[in-house]
Design an enzyme around this catalytic site. Structure first.
Site, mmCIF file in Angstrom:
data_model
loop_
_atom_site.group_PDB
_atom_site.id
_atom_site.type_symbol
_atom_site.label_atom_id
_atom_site.label_comp_id
_atom_site.label_asym_id
_atom_site.label_seq_id
_atom_site.Cartn_x
_atom_site.Cartn_y
_atom_site.Cartn_z
ATOM 1 N N HIS A 128 108.253 62.469 56.125
ATOM 2 C CA HIS A 128 108.215 64.000 56.038
ATOM 3 C C HIS A 128 109.332 64.648 55.327
ATOM 4 O O HIS A 128 109.960 64.142 54.788
ATOM 5 C CB HIS A 128 109.007 64.178 57.593
ATOM 6 N N ARG A 140 109.114 63.580 68.384
ATOM 7 C CA ARG A 140 108.069 63.814 68.882
ATOM 8 C C ARG A 140 106.960 62.352 68.729
ATOM 9 O O ARG A 140 106.188 61.978 69.897
ATOM 10 C CB ARG A 140 107.605 64.529 67.788
ATOM 11 N N ASP A 180 102.836 62.512 63.912
ATOM 12 C CA ASP A 180 101.118 62.397 63.833
ATOM 13 C C ASP A 180 100.470 61.043 63.906
ATOM 14 O O ASP A 180 99.621 60.793 64.098
ATOM 15 C CB ASP A 180 100.228 63.318 62.710
HETATM 16 N N1 CMX Z 1 102.697 57.109 52.463
HETATM 17 C C1 CMX Z 1 102.320 57.239 50.566
HETATM 18 N N2 CMX Z 1 103.299 57.974 50.081
HETATM 19 C C2 CMX Z 1 104.179 59.465 50.970
HETATM 20 C C3 CMX Z 1 104.937 59.210 51.641
HETATM 21 C C4 CMX Z 1 103.136 58.431 52.596
HETATM 22 N N3 CMX Z 1 103.587 58.292 54.062
HETATM 23 N N4 CMX Z 1 105.361 60.200 52.214
HETATM 24 C C5 CMX Z 1 105.636 60.248 50.984
HETATM 25 N N5 CMX Z 1 104.876 59.768 50.062
HETATM 26 C C6 CMX Z 1 105.572 60.319 48.725
HETATM 27 C C7 CMX Z 1 104.856 61.705 48.088
HETATM 28 O O1 CMX Z 1 103.228 61.617 47.984
HETATM 29 C C8 CMX Z 1 105.935 61.494 47.050
HETATM 30 O O2 CMX Z 1 104.902 60.764 46.145
HETATM 31 P P1 CMX Z 1 105.181 61.250 43.842
HETATM 32 O O3 CMX Z 1 106.251 60.986 43.795
HETATM 33 O O4 CMX Z 1 104.405 60.045 43.559
HETATM 34 O O5 CMX Z 1 104.104 62.434 44.052
HETATM 35 C C9 CMX Z 1 106.779 60.802 47.116
HETATM 36 O O6 CMX Z 1 106.621 59.815 48.327
HETATM 37 C C10 CMX Z 1 108.155 61.402 47.622
HETATM 38 O O7 CMX Z 1 107.898 62.607 48.577
HETATM 39 P P2 CMX Z 1 109.180 62.220 49.974
HETATM 40 O O8 CMX Z 1 109.902 63.740 49.498
HETATM 41 O O9 CMX Z 1 109.457 61.491 50.426
HETATM 42 O O10 CMX Z 1 107.728 63.761 50.621
HETATM 43 P P3 CMX Z 1 107.253 65.289 50.752
HETATM 44 O O11 CMX Z 1 108.635 66.325 51.003
HETATM 45 O O12 CMX Z 1 107.083 64.985 49.173
HETATM 46 O O13 CMX Z 1 106.518 64.611 51.317
HETATM 47 C C11 CMX Z 1 104.736 64.488 53.502
HETATM 48 C C12 CMX Z 1 106.560 64.835 53.002
HETATM 49 C C13 CMX Z 1 104.974 64.224 55.596
HETATM 50 C C14 CMX Z 1 104.058 65.405 52.559
HETATM 51 C C15 CMX Z 1 104.627 63.506 53.314
HETATM 52 O O14 CMX Z 1 105.211 61.921 53.435
HETATM 53 C C16 CMX Z 1 103.252 62.342 53.557
HETATM 54 O O15 CMX Z 1 102.279 62.824 52.519
HETATM 55 N N6 CMX Z 1 102.956 61.790 54.466
HETATM 56 C C17 CMX Z 1 101.912 61.396 54.855
HETATM 57 C C18 CMX Z 1 101.426 62.706 55.522
HETATM 58 C C19 CMX Z 1 101.597 63.386 57.024
HETATM 59 O O16 CMX Z 1 102.157 62.406 57.745
HETATM 60 N N7 CMX Z 1 101.693 63.991 57.109
HETATM 61 C C20 CMX Z 1 101.900 65.008 58.534
HETATM 62 C C21 CMX Z 1 103.533 64.914 58.413
HETATM 63 C C22 CMX Z 1 104.200 66.310 59.177
HETATM 64 C C23 CMX Z 1 103.640 67.352 60.010
HETATM 65 O O17 CMX Z 1 103.434 68.264 59.039
HETATM 66 O O18 CMX Z 1 102.126 67.305 60.897
#
Ligand code: CMX
Length: 439
Positions: free
Chosen positions: A318, A327, A373
């Site tokens: 997140h 949630r 989710d």
């Molecule tokens: N799986 C693999 N890699 C992940 C990850 C996951 N679940 N969560 C974060 N990372 C990666 C990012 O892609 C990022 O990689 P890069 O440095 O190579 O670009 C790195 O870890 C750092 O990311 P972060 O600062 O921890 O997270 P962000 O704020 O950039 O992204 C989110 C947040 C939600 C987009 C990301 O955790 C993610 O892609 N999760 C999976 C998709 C998801 O579940 N989305 C739903 C979120 C809730 C909602 O809005 O409904």
């Protein structure tokens, strides 16, 4: 139901007085420094939006007008003592900032019921799209096409004084929220039940009617959808769907356009689309492993394989949260209470043990814990709503409650058109190093 509108305005007007004083007397006060890191990471943590409906704490999770999810499950009116809170009550809370009583909730239910008629052309727009158009494409197109009904747009054209904008926005917002269950159910029945549509039942509550029109008339599904609609509604102002709605609204685009913009943001896989990706990914995993009941070791291997392929683990991580999303916990508690031995739910529970340590060990992921989710799809699937490409539409129906309550508030404040500054890359390089950048 003018009394709800009046109650809202009488409460909101106090906030406007504070807003005006802040603007007049404290405009020069510095409240934060912005780092280059924050700019490069999507403006995270930069205090730049006013959103009164909810606030997200990184460790505690969301609070709606100060109330946590467990508090709301206890305090908001319900259909019956064992049931889940009604989304009408949550909307009242988001809008007015007070816990409603049963009568307020009943009145709101009736108000939405009287506003719920969807014009034929909206169904025609949906029907004009091919069946392989994603449900979120159909949902957004339907919402945009309903802008024909915008009372704000008409009032603006007729030259209404800007101090009354909020009044027309309020009616657009109430009309739009009232119609969303019918539209969502129409798309669901069109795509997955051969277009055999089910008429609304005006006696039912907003979420109960959605379940009914989808053809899932059991009390269990109604109870689940009430919880679902409450917990997905709002997540402060900076998330993509809330921010997009607010941003587009700041140009005085009508609420139909503004909310459609939010829904197009929700349709991204890093945001609301993750709720269907979770199920897609788990089924892919089960198929690849050849079992519906994978062991924790098998799950761990599959998680690592997914990461090695450069994919994300959907439902985990997140942008703000740094702990398990409450949630997620609310849904897990719901499953523990009502569901015994479902392979999909068991897998979701096992993933909760397996995924966080793996993500945590990578080092760069800020939050290895599950978000909303990770659980929602498994619950819907368990209760027979198996068409997971539809799940984001349900998220969208719920999200309307929060982002549209905020939109009314935006217009009461009279917030200006939003316009942050952008600079070329070389400007940032120079700020950081004193050297001119090359780009
Ligand atoms: N799986 C693999 N890699 C992940 C990850 C996951 N679940 N969560 C974060 N990372 C990666 C990012 O892609 C990022 O990689 P890069 O440095 O190579 O670009 C790195 O870890 C750092 O990311 P972060 O600062 O921890 O997270 P962000 O704020 O950039 O992204 C989110 C947040 C939600 C987009 C990301 O955790 C993610 O892609 N999760 C999976 C998709 C998801 O579940 N989305 C739903 C979120 C809730 C909602 O809005 O409904």
């Amino acid at each position: 139901m003018e009394y709800i509108k009046n109650r809202f305005y009488n409460k909101a007007i106090n906030c406007v007085a504070e807003y005006n004083k802040l603007k007049k007397d404290h405009g020069d006060k510095v409240i934060a420094n912005v780092t280059i890191g924050q700019v490069l990471s999507g403006m995270k943590g930069v205090p730049s939006l006013i959103t009164d409906t909810s606030k997200l704490d990184a460790n505690e999770g969301i609070r709606f007008r100060g109330y946590s999810i467990p508090e709301l499950r206890e305090k908001l009116p319900r259909m019956n003592p064992q049931g889940e809170p009604l989304p009408e009550g949550l909307f009242y809370l988001l809008l007015i900032g007070e816990i409603p009583d049963d009568e307020d909730v009943n009145n709101l239910s009736k108000d939405w019921s009287t506003r719920s008629h969807v014009p034929q052309h909206v169904f025609d727009v949906i029907d004009a799209l091919p069946l392989n158009a994603r449900p979120m494409t159909q949902f957004s197109a339907a919402i945009i096409s309903m802008a024909t009904e915008s009372v704000f747009q008409k009032a603006y054209r007729s030259g209404v004084n800007k101090k009354y904008y909020w009044d027309f926005i309020y009616d657009d917002v109430m009309n739009l929220i009232a119609k969303l269950p019918r539209i969502a159910a129409y798309i669901y029945r069109r795509n997955f039940h051969k277009g055999h549509h089910i008429e609304p039942n005006p006696q039912l509550d907003w979420a109960g009617n959605l379940a009914h029109m989808m053809g899932h008339d059991s009390e269990e599904v109604k109870r689940l959808l009430r919880l679902y609609m409450v917990i997905h509604s709002d997540h402060e102002g900076g998330n993509v769907s809330a921010h997009a709605t607010h941003l587009v609204g700041s140009a005085l685009s009508n609420p139909y356009y503004s909310f459609a913009a939010g829904m197009l943001g929700l349709a991204g896989p890093l945001h609301g689309y993750a709720n269907q990706d979770v199920i897609f990914w788990i089924f892919e995993l089960m198929e690849s492993l050849g079992t519906q009941e994978p062991s924790k070791e098998q799950l761990a291997d599959y998680v690592k394989k997914t990461l090695e392929e450069g994919r994300v683990i959907p439902g985990y991580g997140h942008a703000v949260l740094r702990k398990t999303d409450p949630r997620f916990t609310a849904q897990m508690e719901f499953a523990n209470k009502y569901i015994k031995n479902d392979p999909l739910i068991n897998t979701v529970n096992n993933l909760y043990e397996v995924v966080p340590p793996i993500l945590g060990n990578i080092g760069k992921i800020q939050n290895p814990w599950p978000n909303v989710d990770a659980y929602s799809g498994a619950l819907l699937y368990h209760y027979g709503i198996k068409e997971y490409t539809f799940y984001t539409v349900l998220f969208g129906v719920s999200r309307a409650l929060g982002v549209l309550a905020s939109l009314v508030m935006d217009r009461v404040y009279g917030l200006p058109i939003e316009r942050p500054s952008s600079y070329e890359m070389k400007w940032f390089v120079e700020k950081a190093t004193g050297e001119k950048g090359n780009c």
